[in-house]
Design a protein around this motif. Structure first.
Motif, PDB file in Angstrom:
ATOM      1  N   TRP A  55       3.300  12.495  14.740  1.00  0.00           N
ATOM      2  CA  TRP A  55       2.827  11.205  14.209  1.00  0.00           C
ATOM      3  C   TRP A  55       2.872  10.130  15.285  1.00  0.00           C
ATOM      4  O   TRP A  55       3.698   9.222  15.244  1.00  0.00           O
ATOM      5  CB  TRP A  55       3.651  10.783  12.984  1.00  0.00           C
ATOM      6  CG  TRP A  55       3.436  11.640  11.791  1.00  0.00           C
ATOM      7  CD1 TRP A  55       4.371  12.355  11.106  1.00  0.00           C
ATOM      8  CD2 TRP A  55       2.196  11.857  11.076  1.00  0.00           C
ATOM      9  NE1 TRP A  55       3.795  13.025  10.049  1.00  0.00           N
ATOM     10  CE2 TRP A  55       2.462  12.729  10.006  1.00  0.00           C
ATOM     11  CE3 TRP A  55       0.888  11.406  11.265  1.00  0.00           C
ATOM     12  CZ2 TRP A  55       1.475  13.155   9.115  1.00  0.00           C
ATOM     13  CZ3 TRP A  55      -0.097  11.836  10.392  1.00  0.00           C
ATOM     14  CH2 TRP A  55       0.201  12.685   9.336  1.00  0.00           C
ATOM     15  N   LYS A 102      -1.149  16.500  -0.265  1.00  0.00           N
ATOM     16  CA  LYS A 102      -0.962  16.064  -1.656  1.00  0.00           C
ATOM     17  C   LYS A 102      -0.738  14.550  -1.738  1.00  0.00           C
ATOM     18  O   LYS A 102      -0.400  14.031  -2.795  1.00  0.00           O
ATOM     19  CB  LYS A 102       0.168  16.852  -2.321  1.00  0.00           C
ATOM     20  CG  LYS A 102       1.548  16.604  -1.760  1.00  0.00           C
ATOM     21  CD  LYS A 102       2.632  17.298  -2.603  1.00  0.00           C
ATOM     22  CE  LYS A 102       4.014  17.058  -2.013  1.00  0.00           C
ATOM     23  NZ  LYS A 102       5.104  17.617  -2.808  1.00  0.00           N
ATOM     24  N   MET A 103      -0.903  13.863  -0.612  1.00  0.00           N
ATOM     25  CA  MET A 103      -0.764  12.391  -0.655  1.00  0.00           C
ATOM     26  C   MET A 103      -1.963  11.791  -1.393  1.00  0.00           C
ATOM     27  O   MET A 103      -3.093  11.854  -0.906  1.00  0.00           O
ATOM     28  CB  MET A 103      -0.659  11.820   0.763  1.00  0.00           C
ATOM     29  CG  MET A 103      -0.746  10.314   0.816  1.00  0.00           C
ATOM     30  SD  MET A 103       0.101   9.641   2.254  1.00  0.00           S
ATOM     31  CE  MET A 103      -1.159   8.634   2.999  1.00  0.00           C
ATOM     32  N   CYS A 113       5.271   4.756  -3.022  1.00  0.00           N
ATOM     33  CA  CYS A 113       5.555   6.193  -2.827  1.00  0.00           C
ATOM     34  C   CYS A 113       6.517   6.481  -1.677  1.00  0.00           C
ATOM     35  O   CYS A 113       7.039   7.585  -1.595  1.00  0.00           O
ATOM     36  CB  CYS A 113       4.265   6.954  -2.561  1.00  0.00           C
ATOM     37  SG  CYS A 113       3.121   6.929  -3.942  1.00  0.00           S
ATOM     38  N   HIS A 114       6.677   5.541  -0.742  1.00  0.00           N
ATOM     39  CA  HIS A 114       7.470   5.801   0.462  1.00  0.00           C
ATOM     40  C   HIS A 114       8.554   4.747   0.634  1.00  0.00           C
ATOM     41  O   HIS A 114       8.287   3.555   0.480  1.00  0.00           O
ATOM     42  CB  HIS A 114       6.589   5.731   1.717  1.00  0.00           C
ATOM     43  CG  HIS A 114       5.610   6.854   1.856  1.00  0.00           C
ATOM     44  ND1 HIS A 114       5.964   8.124   2.259  1.00  0.00           N
ATOM     45  CD2 HIS A 114       4.267   6.887   1.665  1.00  0.00           C
ATOM     46  CE1 HIS A 114       4.875   8.893   2.316  1.00  0.00           C
ATOM     47  NE2 HIS A 114       3.830   8.167   1.953  1.00  0.00           N
ATOM     48  N   ARG A 120       7.591  11.410  14.968  1.00  0.00           N
ATOM     49  CA  ARG A 120       8.128  12.543  14.221  1.00  0.00           C
ATOM     50  C   ARG A 120       7.057  13.631  14.109  1.00  0.00           C
ATOM     51  O   ARG A 120       5.867  13.350  14.141  1.00  0.00           O
ATOM     52  CB  ARG A 120       8.515  12.031  12.824  1.00  0.00           C
ATOM     53  CG  ARG A 120       9.285  12.991  11.954  1.00  0.00           C
ATOM     54  CD  ARG A 120       9.935  12.221  10.811  1.00  0.00           C
ATOM     55  NE  ARG A 120       9.114  12.173   9.596  1.00  0.00           N
ATOM     56  CZ  ARG A 120       9.378  11.369   8.555  1.00  0.00           C
ATOM     57  NH1 ARG A 120      10.401  10.520   8.603  1.00  0.00           N
ATOM     58  NH2 ARG A 120       8.617  11.388   7.497  1.00  0.00           N
ATOM     59  N   ASN A 138       0.651  19.881   4.675  1.00  0.00           N
ATOM     60  CA  ASN A 138       1.379  18.894   5.492  1.00  0.00           C
ATOM     61  C   ASN A 138       2.452  19.594   6.332  1.00  0.00           C
ATOM     62  O   ASN A 138       2.630  19.298   7.521  1.00  0.00           O
ATOM     63  CB  ASN A 138       1.991  17.836   4.584  1.00  0.00           C
ATOM     64  CG  ASN A 138       2.473  16.590   5.317  1.00  0.00           C
ATOM     65  OD1 ASN A 138       2.193  15.460   4.915  1.00  0.00           O
ATOM     66  ND2 ASN A 138       3.223  16.762   6.385  1.00  0.00           N
ATOM     67  N   GLY A 185       5.796  17.049   8.519  1.00  0.00           N
ATOM     68  CA  GLY A 185       6.534  17.924   7.604  1.00  0.00           C
ATOM     69  C   GLY A 185       7.976  18.169   7.976  1.00  0.00           C
ATOM     70  O   GLY A 185       8.535  19.201   7.611  1.00  0.00           O
ATOM     71  N   TYR A 200       7.344  19.259   0.971  1.00  0.00           N
ATOM     72  CA  TYR A 200       5.969  19.044   1.451  1.00  0.00           C
ATOM     73  C   TYR A 200       5.002  20.070   0.863  1.00  0.00           C
ATOM     74  O   TYR A 200       5.399  21.193   0.535  1.00  0.00           O
ATOM     75  CB  TYR A 200       5.924  19.195   2.971  1.00  0.00           C
ATOM     76  CG  TYR A 200       6.550  18.061   3.744  1.00  0.00           C
ATOM     77  CD1 TYR A 200       5.831  16.906   4.019  1.00  0.00           C
ATOM     78  CD2 TYR A 200       7.848  18.167   4.234  1.00  0.00           C
ATOM     79  CE1 TYR A 200       6.396  15.874   4.753  1.00  0.00           C
ATOM     80  CE2 TYR A 200       8.428  17.135   4.974  1.00  0.00           C
ATOM     81  CZ  TYR A 200       7.696  15.996   5.225  1.00  0.00           C
ATOM     82  OH  TYR A 200       8.258  14.972   5.961  1.00  0.00           O
ATOM     83  N   SER A 201       3.734  19.705   0.839  1.00  0.00           N
ATOM     84  CA  SER A 201       2.686  20.696   0.583  1.00  0.00           C
ATOM     85  C   SER A 201       2.615  21.630   1.803  1.00  0.00           C
ATOM     86  O   SER A 201       3.045  21.258   2.908  1.00  0.00           O
ATOM     87  CB  SER A 201       1.336  19.999   0.417  1.00  0.00           C
ATOM     88  OG  SER A 201       0.943  19.422   1.647  1.00  0.00           O
ATOM     89  N   GLN A 215       0.794  -1.231   0.000  1.00  0.00           N
ATOM     90  CA  GLN A 215       0.000   0.000   0.000  1.00  0.00           C
ATOM     91  C   GLN A 215       0.827   1.283   0.000  1.00  0.00           C
ATOM     92  O   GLN A 215       0.317   2.320  -0.404  1.00  0.00           O
ATOM     93  CB  GLN A 215      -0.895   0.033   1.253  1.00  0.00           C
ATOM     94  CG  GLN A 215      -1.782  -1.164   1.417  1.00  0.00           C
ATOM     95  CD  GLN A 215      -3.134  -0.980   0.752  1.00  0.00           C
ATOM     96  OE1 GLN A 215      -3.629   0.125   0.623  1.00  0.00           O
ATOM     97  NE2 GLN A 215      -3.714  -2.071   0.308  1.00  0.00           N
ATOM     98  N   CYS A 216       2.050   1.234   0.509  1.00  0.00           N
ATOM     99  CA  CYS A 216       2.796   2.477   0.757  1.00  0.00           C
ATOM    100  C   CYS A 216       4.109   2.559  -0.008  1.00  0.00           C
ATOM    101  O   CYS A 216       4.551   3.661  -0.363  1.00  0.00           O
ATOM    102  CB  CYS A 216       3.109   2.631   2.247  1.00  0.00           C
ATOM    103  SG  CYS A 216       1.777   2.125   3.371  1.00  0.00           S
TER     104      CYS A 216
END
Ligand code: HEC
Length: 131
Positions: free
Chosen positions: A88, A108-109, A47-48, A67, A81, A70, A77-78, A43-44
């Motif tokens: 987190w 923007k994710m 992109c990550h 963390r 974010n 941003g 980052y946008s 799933q991630c």
């Protein structure tokens, strides 16, 4: 009377079975980081990265638990974010992974959310190992 005794017997067997089922179900509820790694990969990971300092379409998720939003160096980052001003924690991550746009409006994710709570718990247990 024998009919009564038989039904009591059935009730005892049913009660015993439900104890066994509950006993098996309980450990399955604990979060499983190995299963979470598979969720991450499916799933991630497109992109990550789970490696430190590797930003892809999204920022590295190494050390993401605990963390500040941003704060990954070198990632663009946008504004949403960057200015979300959240930490987190596992609880915030759980809400965010379920509904990214609700927790960080304007992110923007491009990810719709993961509805399955067990998969989210396993995923967050995996993210917590990235340190
Ligand atoms: C299609 C690409 C894509 C997918 C799939 C994706 N993300 Fe993201 N993610 C991004 C982008 C892009 C950002 C940056 C958002 C911004 O700056 O607005 C981001 C940001 C984040 C952030 C904020 C990080 C920070 O440093 O503030 C977290 C946490 C996150 N993603 C977790 C996840 C998790 C967990 C998954 C898998 C369930 C996932 N993402 C799936 C692209 C993606």
């Amino acid at each position: 009377m024998s009919c009564f005794r038989r039904s009591m017997g059935v009730a005892v067997v049913v009660a015993a079975l439900s104890v066994v089922v509950a006993g098996f179900a309980a450990p399955a509820r604990a979060a499983d980081p190995a299963a979470g790694k598979r969720v991450f990969q499916q799933q991630c990971a497109i992109c990550h990265s789970d490696k430190p300092g590797v930003n892809k379409i999204g920022p590295s998720l190494f050390g993401v638990v605990g963390r500040h939003t941003g704060s990954e160096p070198g990632y663009d980052y946008s504004v949403a974010n960057k200015n979300a001003n959240l930490t987190w924690t596992p609880e915030v991550l759980d809400k965010y992974i379920a509904h990214p746009q609700k927790v960080v409006p304007g992110t923007k994710m491009p990810y719709g959310g993961l509805a399955n709570a067990t998969k989210r718990a396993n995923l967050i247990a995996f993210l917590a190992t990235l340190k």
